[in-house]
Design a protein around this motif. Structure first.
Motif, PDB file in Angstrom:
ATOM      1  N   UNK A 112     122.783  82.063  75.119  1.00 39.66           N
ATOM      2  CA  UNK A 112     122.036  82.458  76.301  1.00 39.66           C
ATOM      3  C   UNK A 112     121.010  81.374  76.614  1.00 39.66           C
ATOM      4  N   UNK A 113     120.550  81.334  77.853  1.00 38.59           N
ATOM      5  CA  UNK A 113     119.490  80.401  78.212  1.00 38.59           C
ATOM      6  C   UNK A 113     118.162  80.985  77.737  1.00 38.59           C
ATOM      7  N   UNK A 114     117.354  80.163  77.086  1.00 42.74           N
ATOM      8  CA  UNK A 114     116.079  80.630  76.548  1.00 42.74           C
ATOM      9  C   UNK A 114     115.007  80.653  77.621  1.00 42.74           C
ATOM     10  N   UNK A 115     115.002  81.701  78.423  1.00 32.92           N
ATOM     11  CA  UNK A 115     114.008  81.797  79.490  1.00 32.92           C
ATOM     12  C   UNK A 115     112.593  81.984  78.943  1.00 32.92           C
ATOM     13  N   UNK A 116     112.489  82.311  77.668  1.00 31.36           N
ATOM     14  CA  UNK A 116     111.184  82.456  77.019  1.00 31.36           C
ATOM     15  C   UNK A 116     110.853  81.234  76.160  1.00 31.36           C
ATOM     16  N   UNK A 117     111.510  80.091  76.432  1.00 27.17           N
ATOM     17  CA  UNK A 117     111.336  78.910  75.600  1.00 27.17           C
ATOM     18  C   UNK A 117     110.878  77.706  76.425  1.00 27.17           C
ATOM     19  N   UNK A 118     109.727  77.793  77.090  1.00 27.80           N
ATOM     20  CA  UNK A 118     109.210  76.620  77.799  1.00 27.80           C
ATOM     21  C   UNK A 118     108.786  75.555  76.800  1.00 27.80           C
ATOM     22  N   UNK A 119     108.919  74.299  77.202  1.00 25.56           N
ATOM     23  CA  UNK A 119     108.541  73.191  76.324  1.00 25.56           C
ATOM     24  C   UNK A 119     107.862  72.100  77.146  1.00 25.56           C
ATOM     25  N   UNK A 120     106.902  71.437  76.534  1.00 17.18           N
ATOM     26  CA  UNK A 120     106.220  70.330  77.190  1.00 17.18           C
ATOM     27  C   UNK A 120     107.224  69.231  77.531  1.00 17.18           C
ATOM     28  N   UNK A 121     107.058  68.650  78.722  1.00 18.37           N
ATOM     29  CA  UNK A 121     107.909  67.542  79.126  1.00 18.37           C
ATOM     30  C   UNK A 121     109.184  67.944  79.830  1.00 18.37           C
ATOM     31  N   UNK A 122     109.511  69.228  79.843  1.00 16.36           N
ATOM     32  CA  UNK A 122     110.732  69.697  80.503  1.00 16.36           C
ATOM     33  C   UNK A 122     110.384  70.264  81.868  1.00 16.36           C
TER      34      UNK A 122
END
Length: 450
Positions: A112-122
């Motif tokens: 699944x796409x990790x909609x709860x997984x924001x990351x710096x630089x993305x």
């Protein structure tokens, strides 16, 4: 030379890059592929990772309404690394990434796409993960099981390679140690998928002395063997001073807290009671350098129930909670006591930055420091995974990917973006394996599974 056995493709290392290479190369039933793994007991870095796959332009993103593309993905990586020289490799990997994610899903792995997984630089949400958030071990078990189903592929465990065999500058095979004896394996192509050198203290001291004495969070088999073998054939290396670092390592536990915590309001406070960084502005690798410069090379990561609810189901948080690495503080006074500061000092440190939400009691706290997970420097390759010599020419018969090859962070650890490690490993394994199926198999002599 006398050979003990012969194969079409010899893959050195059974981690993410090695297994993916073998899976793609073994699609041709007439091609014999052997993976020689140093030790599955010791594990591979992919297996102890979160198993998150970065890819831009997948059907999972489209279904979630996320606008992304391989070009945007490559742009984010190059913006972080500043390594324009590596653009052809970056673009090749990012182009392959969505096909890899969708292929893995189509083999029955729950993605699944990790909609709860924001990351710096993305600039887009592009980390794909398994639906149970069980981490890289689950993914590697799945892929190795797929490889076991191929009659023309063998996964040989406890069989560390000890050297390459060459003839006139061309790699013709590999020497492996198995059952107390050395075996010479003739191969039409040899793929170095041996990971980096972060477990070799002498090499780390030589190439990354600026890291000081970080916690090491990788596997013991990452000893950089391929660098010496390929170096004797004139292969070049680059970006040897870069590593995948983590500023999320919990002191005295060795577990890590979630990289998503800062995007859910978590703050970092040093031993002087000071907030010293905009937490959302740093990836976990670049945060390691920031922590290294703090008093005691550590700081308190502080978050609240809202942030805990958003992150606690990640593998890293589950491990930290199970290890007792997270302290609960019911009130601001309790948190201040845990920090050794006054309530007024603690309240000032927790003041939200503009546009951020304010943390509310009860609080959670973990003391974090910096660690080294893997190295990012390695062999120079072209976009097809061929190892290049000092003149920029391919070393005949030799390929490299994953940690054995130069990574995507650029010359400094701060250039690493989340997901770059598995992108390099699975991506180059995909590219190399696909390319090898397009080459004619070596017709000389009978070949058999080792």
């Amino acid at each position: 030379m006398t050979w003990d056995t012969e194969v079409d493709v010899a893959v050195i290392g059974g981690g993410a890059c090695g297994v993916m290479t073998a899976l793609r190369a073994a699609r041709d039933p007439g091609r014999v592929v052997a993976v020689f793994e140093k030790s599955t007991r010791e594990g591979c870095n992919a297996a102890i990772s979160s198993g998150s796959l970065a890819a831009g332009g997948t059907r999972f993103q489209a279904a979630a309404g996320i606008d992304d593309s391989p070009q945007r993905h490559a742009g984010d990586i190059l913006r972080a690394s500043g390594d324009e020289e590596w653009r052809p490799v970056v673009e090749a990997l990012c182009e392959a990434a969505p096909r890899i994610v969708e292929w893995i899903a189509d083999t029955g792995y729950p993605i699944e796409i990790g909609t709860d997984m924001p990351r710096a630089g993305m600039t887009a949400l592009r980390l794909h993960t398994d639906t149970g958030r069980l981490g890289g071990a689950r993914l590697m078990r799945h892929l190795r099981a797929l490889l076991d189903a191929h009659d023309n592929a063998a996964f040989v465990d406890e069989a560390p390679a000890v050297d390459l065999v060459s003839d006139g500058g061309a790699v013709t095979g590999v020497v492996v140690a198995q059952n107390g004896a050395l075996q010479r394996v003739r191969a039409g192509a040899v793929v170095l998928a041996t990971d980096g050198f972060a477990a070799d203290q002498a090499l780390v001291k030589r190439y990354l002395p600026h890291l000081g004495t970080p916690f090491y969070g990788g596997v013991s088999t990452s000893t950089g063997d391929a660098l010496a073998w390929a170096g004797r054939l004139g292969a070049q290396v680059r970006n040897m001073g870069a590593g995948l670092r983590s500023g999320l390592v919990v002191v005295d536990h060795g577990t890590r807290v979630s990289p998503a915590l800062p995007f859910n309001g978590a703050v970092l406070v040093n031993l002087h009671g000071e907030r010293f960084v905009d937490e959302e502005s740093k990836g976990y690798s670049s945060m390691a350098g920031v922590l290294q410069r703090q008093p005691g090379e550590r700081a308190a990561m502080i978050w609240d129930a809202t942030a805990m609810a958003a992150t606690r189901e990640s593998e890293m948080m589950r491990e930290s909670l199970a290890a007792g690495a997270v302290r609960d503080c019911a009130t601001l006074d309790d948190l201040a006591a845990a920090l050794g500061r006054t309530a007024d000092e603690t309240g000032r440190a927790l003041a939200p930055l503009p546009g951020r939400r304010r943390l509310t009691a009860p609080y959670h706290l973990a003391w974090v420091t910096h660690g080294l997970l893997t190295t990012q420097g390695g062999l120079v390759i072209d976009p097809s995974g061929r190892v290049l010599d000092g003149t920029g020419e391919p070393v005949p018969g030799l390929y490299a990917g994953g940690g054995a090859a130069c990574g995507l962070a650029g010359p400094h650890s701060d250039g690493y973006l989340s997901g770059n490690g598995l992108l390099s490993a699975f991506g180059m394994g995909w590219i190399i394996g696909n390319g090898l199926t397009e080459r004619p198999a070596d017709p000389g002599g009978p070949r058999r599974r080792p």
